[in-house]
Design a protein around this motif. Structure first.
Motif, PDB file in Angstrom:
ATOM      1  N   GLN A  51       1.107  -1.515   0.613  1.00  0.00           N
ATOM      2  CA  GLN A  51      -0.055   0.412   0.283  1.00  0.00           C
ATOM      3  C   GLN A  51       0.804   1.378   0.143  1.00  0.00           C
ATOM      4  OE1 GLN A  51      -3.083  -0.016  -0.102  1.00  0.00           O
ATOM      5  NE2 GLN A  51      -2.841  -2.825  -0.250  1.00  0.00           N
ATOM      6  N   LEU A  52       0.492   2.615  -1.042  1.00  0.00           N
ATOM      7  CA  LEU A  52       1.081   3.457  -0.376  1.00  0.00           C
ATOM      8  C   LEU A  52       0.815   3.973   1.054  1.00  0.00           C
ATOM      9  CD1 LEU A  52      -0.131   5.211  -3.907  1.00  0.00           C
ATOM     10  CD2 LEU A  52       2.599   4.313  -3.545  1.00  0.00           C
ATOM     11  N   THR A  56      -0.461   9.901  -0.616  1.00  0.00           N
ATOM     12  CA  THR A  56       0.697   9.988  -1.266  1.00  0.00           C
ATOM     13  C   THR A  56       0.403   9.737  -2.489  1.00  0.00           C
ATOM     14  OG1 THR A  56       1.945   7.841  -0.415  1.00  0.00           O
ATOM     15  CG2 THR A  56       2.304  10.346   0.566  1.00  0.00           C
ATOM     16  N   GLU A  57       0.977   9.314  -3.202  1.00  0.00           N
ATOM     17  CA  GLU A  57       1.177   8.648  -4.652  1.00  0.00           C
ATOM     18  C   GLU A  57       2.237   8.856  -4.915  1.00  0.00           C
ATOM     19  OE1 GLU A  57      -1.581  11.473  -7.405  1.00  0.00           O
ATOM     20  OE2 GLU A  57       0.614  12.733  -7.682  1.00  0.00           O
ATOM     21  N   LEU A  58       2.475   7.685  -6.171  1.00  0.00           N
ATOM     22  CA  LEU A  58       3.658   7.571  -6.700  1.00  0.00           C
ATOM     23  C   LEU A  58       3.387   7.985  -8.437  1.00  0.00           C
ATOM     24  CD1 LEU A  58       6.449   6.722  -7.368  1.00  0.00           C
ATOM     25  CD2 LEU A  58       6.130   4.409  -7.642  1.00  0.00           C
ATOM     26  N   ALA A  72       7.370  10.367  -4.884  1.00  0.00           N
ATOM     27  CA  ALA A  72       6.377   9.220  -3.984  1.00  0.00           C
ATOM     28  C   ALA A  72       6.109   9.826  -2.682  1.00  0.00           C
ATOM     29  CB  ALA A  72       7.938   8.332  -3.879  1.00  0.00           C
ATOM     30  N   ARG A 106       6.159   8.237   4.726  1.00  0.00           N
ATOM     31  CA  ARG A 106       6.566   8.356   3.737  1.00  0.00           C
ATOM     32  C   ARG A 106       8.387   8.350   3.287  1.00  0.00           C
ATOM     33  NH1 ARG A 106       3.620  14.393   3.023  1.00  0.00           N
ATOM     34  NH2 ARG A 106       1.899  13.804   4.309  1.00  0.00           N
ATOM     35  N   GLN A 109       8.757   4.286   1.838  1.00  0.00           N
ATOM     36  CA  GLN A 109       8.436   4.987   0.799  1.00  0.00           C
ATOM     37  C   GLN A 109       9.248   4.963  -0.358  1.00  0.00           C
ATOM     38  OE1 GLN A 109       4.389   4.438  -0.563  1.00  0.00           O
ATOM     39  NE2 GLN A 109       4.429   6.785  -1.081  1.00  0.00           N
TER      40      GLN A 109
END
Length: 261
Positions: A51-52, A56-58, A72, A106, A109
């Motif tokens: 899971q992110l 957030t998004e990538l 990221a 974060r 990630q």
């Protein structure tokens, strides 16, 4: 005769250089990734879904001049990339990165994404869907819609506060703070005093002139969002829209990050 010979050599030299230029142009034209940005739809790590980090998004962007830019949720990672033979090869083996301090999810990630991109992963593009794979770890990505949300007319929800090189999520229990820009004025629903300001846009900067506000004291978790907005949206501020995210940064180092609702 000597003049003729020199001219002949210059013509031959020009002809000899032409294939290299044509080869470079052809390479750019046949690279289907250049000029495109892809957003992660799903991540797999060691064969298991990953899971992110929250809110957030990538995104992975391939620029027209051969750079890869990855975002990221915390730092921006960037560097020259070779996409030949269905492989992403980063020049020097790793991407350069900004030095923003973020919370652990974060940061983790960022590290995960950087390690995958540095591992010379394979890529495949089919019908706008990009797969980046190394071993049993995979990014499933879709090409970003070219129509980003507009600053004006979109409801933006606050999810991140910025203080210099430190990015923090909104405190637990804080009500959602939203901003709406109407072309002349921004109105923030902060669940306490509220915030309004007139603004003018010039390039990637916005100049804010805050309006009058009440001075009611509210719970700390409520005041946190209101204060972040008031600290960031004043005087001249730079802004950036990437995918569905909006970031404001004041010259003081204070800023806010929001996502489109």
């Amino acid at each position: 005769m000597r003049i003729v010979a020199v001219l002949s050599l210059l013509v031959l030299a020009g002809c000899g250089a032409q294939p290299a230029v044509q080869e470079q142009t052809l390479s750019q034209e046949t690279d289907p990734l250049r000029g495109k940005t892809f957003l992660a739809m799903a991540l797999t790590e060691d064969g298991e879904p990953r899971q992110l980090a929250p809110k957030t998004e990538l995104s992975v962007e391939f620029t027209d001049d051969g750079e890869l830019i990855a975002r990221a949720g915390c730092n921006i990672m960037q560097g020259p990339v070779d996409t030949a033979d269905g492989t992403l090869t980063i020049e020097g083996g790793s991407l350069s990165t900004t030095d923003m301090a973020c919370d652990k999810p974060r940061h983790d990630q960022d590290d995960f994404v950087a390690s995958v991109l540095a591992a010379t992963p394979k890529w495949e593009l089919t019908d706008g869907r990009l797969t980046i794979r190394t071993g049993t770890t995979m990014f499933d990505m879709a090409e970003e819609d070219k129509t980003k949300p507009d600053l004006e007319g979109t409801t933006w929800a606050l999810d991140t506060t910025l203080e210099g090189d430190v990015a923090s999520s909104m405190p637990a229990g804080a009500p959602e703070v939203t901003l709406v820009f109407d072309g002349k004025k921004v109105v923030a629903e902060t669940h306490c005093n509220g915030y309004t300001a007139e603004y003018t846009i010039a390039g990637d900067t916005i100049t804010f002139t805050p309006g009058a506000s009440t001075l009611m004291a509210c719970a700390p978790e409520i005041m946190a969002g209101e204060k972040a907005v008031a600290d960031a949206l004043r005087d001249e501020v730079t802004y950036e829209i990437t995918a569905d995210r909006l970031t404001f940064t004041h010259s003081s180092g204070k800023g806010i990050g929001l996502h489109a609702k």
